[in-house]
Motif scaffolding. Structure first.
Motif, PDB file in Angstrom:
ATOM      1  N   VAL A   3      15.081  35.895   8.989  1.00 22.72           N
ATOM      2  CA  VAL A   3      14.689  34.652   9.646  1.00 22.72           C
ATOM      3  C   VAL A   3      14.604  33.509   8.641  1.00 22.72           C
ATOM      4  CG1 VAL A   3      12.909  33.521  11.028  1.00 22.72           C
ATOM      5  CG2 VAL A   3      13.468  35.928  11.434  1.00 22.72           C
ATOM      6  N   LEU A  28      19.594  36.811  15.535  1.00 20.63           N
ATOM      7  CA  LEU A  28      18.369  36.010  15.559  1.00 20.63           C
ATOM      8  C   LEU A  28      17.768  35.995  16.962  1.00 20.63           C
ATOM      9  CD1 LEU A  28      16.338  34.050  14.280  1.00 20.63           C
ATOM     10  CD2 LEU A  28      17.934  32.186  14.797  1.00 20.63           C
ATOM     11  N   MET A  32      14.215  37.478  18.421  1.00 20.92           N
ATOM     12  CA  MET A  32      13.238  36.654  19.141  1.00 20.92           C
ATOM     13  C   MET A  32      12.899  37.275  20.490  1.00 20.92           C
ATOM     14  SD  MET A  32      14.150  32.655  18.307  1.00 20.92           S
ATOM     15  CE  MET A  32      15.784  32.674  19.082  1.00 20.92           C
ATOM     16  N   VAL A  37      10.067  38.557  15.707  1.00 20.62           N
ATOM     17  CA  VAL A  37       9.842  37.397  14.852  1.00 20.62           C
ATOM     18  C   VAL A  37       8.367  36.996  14.961  1.00 20.62           C
ATOM     19  CG1 VAL A  37      10.503  35.012  14.368  1.00 20.62           C
ATOM     20  CG2 VAL A  37      12.208  36.617  15.227  1.00 20.62           C
ATOM     21  N   GLU A  41       6.870  32.066  12.338  1.00 18.37           N
ATOM     22  CA  GLU A  41       8.305  31.921  12.114  1.00 18.37           C
ATOM     23  C   GLU A  41       9.044  31.602  13.416  1.00 18.37           C
ATOM     24  OE1 GLU A  41       6.403  34.162  10.831  1.00 18.37           O
ATOM     25  OE2 GLU A  41       6.894  34.534   8.726  1.00 18.37           O
ATOM     26  N   THR A  45      11.344  28.424  13.986  1.00 15.33           N
ATOM     27  CA  THR A  45      12.751  28.587  14.368  1.00 15.33           C
ATOM     28  C   THR A  45      13.086  27.741  15.594  1.00 15.33           C
ATOM     29  OG1 THR A  45      12.776  30.850  13.495  1.00 15.33           O
ATOM     30  CG2 THR A  45      14.510  30.251  15.056  1.00 15.33           C
TER      31      THR A  45
END
Length: 324
Positions: A3, A28, A32, A37, A41, A45
């Motif tokens: 991340v 990613l 999520m 995550v 973070e 993001t």
């Protein structure tokens, strides 16, 4: 997915590019959606993603991650179900997306609406649908039964993807969760067999969506939406593009001038529902741009052999009982 590295690329870029490769975007988004995550973070993001336009590769990666985690519904053989996202809500104009959904159901086309129950100060489609007698489904089984019985079901996002609903809910806290809203508009719980309505916010987003729909061989109608909702401006029709297995064809050009106005009621749910009921009863004329979108849906769903036949069906009027 690292991340920290993704954040570095998104915020500072590599070789002047702030876009993630599709595979990195997929990993990613997968992290999520899977809760991998940490909250700090995750907020960073989403906030960073909110400072840039998503590239087609990023949208494609996010979409692929979501599709692999969507709960599924059974597809239909005779016609394609039409999937309508609802993540905008009315602000300045009445939300006429429920009108399109009810009209399609009257023609026997299964219609699944998915979206939020509330619209953060706007009038959510769920509120208009409730006034029309269409209540949110409490389970996917109930949604499948509603599609069989009335051809129309509204499914809250949390039933299709609890993780996506959580990302969308962060919008109220962070002020942005644009990537979640973008990929939500591409969701297809019929595993690629449905006709998706994809409302873009502007021409740049429309170009990005077109690229993604093409690379994934999607069935969809792409057009500029109205206040984020999946219906066309009733005063000035945007271009409507049909994707059949990823191959685009222009069904209608964009209109260059406004039609006679005003069209529609006040934005509140009760006024919108009364106006929609007037159209369904034949007491209020259907705006021409909406009739063209309806015809596009009938053609894209496979109810007609060509667009001209679909337009003739619309001109002849509705068949069957109203949902409300």
């Amino acid at each position: 997915m690292n991340v920290a590295r993704a954040l570095q690329v998104l915020s500072q870029g590599e070789n002047g590019v702030r876009d993630l490769p599709e595979q990195d975007a997929f990993e990613l988004c997968s992290a999520m959606l899977d809760g991998g995550v940490p909250e700090l973070e995750l907020g960073a993001t989403l906030a960073t993603l909110g400072t840039k336009r998503l590239a087609p590769g990023e949208i494609a990666g996010f979409r692929r991650a979501l599709q692999q985690r969507l709960n599924r519904l059974e597809a239909y053989e005779r016609v394609r179900a039409v999937v309508i996202p609802s993540y905008g809500g009315a602000r300045s104009h009445a939300n006429l997306m429920p009108l399109l959904a009810v009209m399609l159901a009257r023609f026997g086309v299964p219609v699944l609406i998915h979206g939020a129950l509330e619209a953060q100060g706007r009038v959510a489609s769920a509120a208009v649908l409730r006034e029309l007698g269409v209540l949110p489904c409490k389970s996917l089984g109930e949604a499948q039964s509603a599609l069989e019985a009335t051809r129309l079901a509204f499914v809250p996002t949390a039933l299709l993807s609890p993780a996506l609903a959580q990302l969308l809910a962060l919008r109220a806290r962070l002020g942005t969760a644009g990537c979640a809203r973008q990929i939500a508009r591409l969701a297809d719980p019929f595993d690629g067999e449905a006709l998706k309505l994809v409302p873009a916010d502007d021409e740049d987003e429309k170009v990005a969506f077109a690229s993604v729909l093409g690379m994934h061989h999607e069935h969809a109608l792409l057009f500029i939406g109205t206040e984020g909702e999946a219906y066309v401006n009733p005063l000035q029709r945007p271009a409507i593009v049909h994707f059949r297995s990823g191959e685009p064809s222009l069904l209608f050009d964009a209109e260059t001038s406004h039609g006679p106005g005003p069209v529609g009621p006040q934005p509140d749910a009760k006024s919108a529902a009364r106006w929609i009921q007037g159209v369904l009863a034949g007491k209020t004329p259907l705006p021409p741009p909406m009739s063209r979108l309806l015809a596009s849906c009938l053609y894209g769903a496979g109810l007609s052999e060509d667009l001209y036949q679909a337009m003739a069906l619309v001109a002849l009027g509705f068949r069957g009982e109203a949902v409300a």
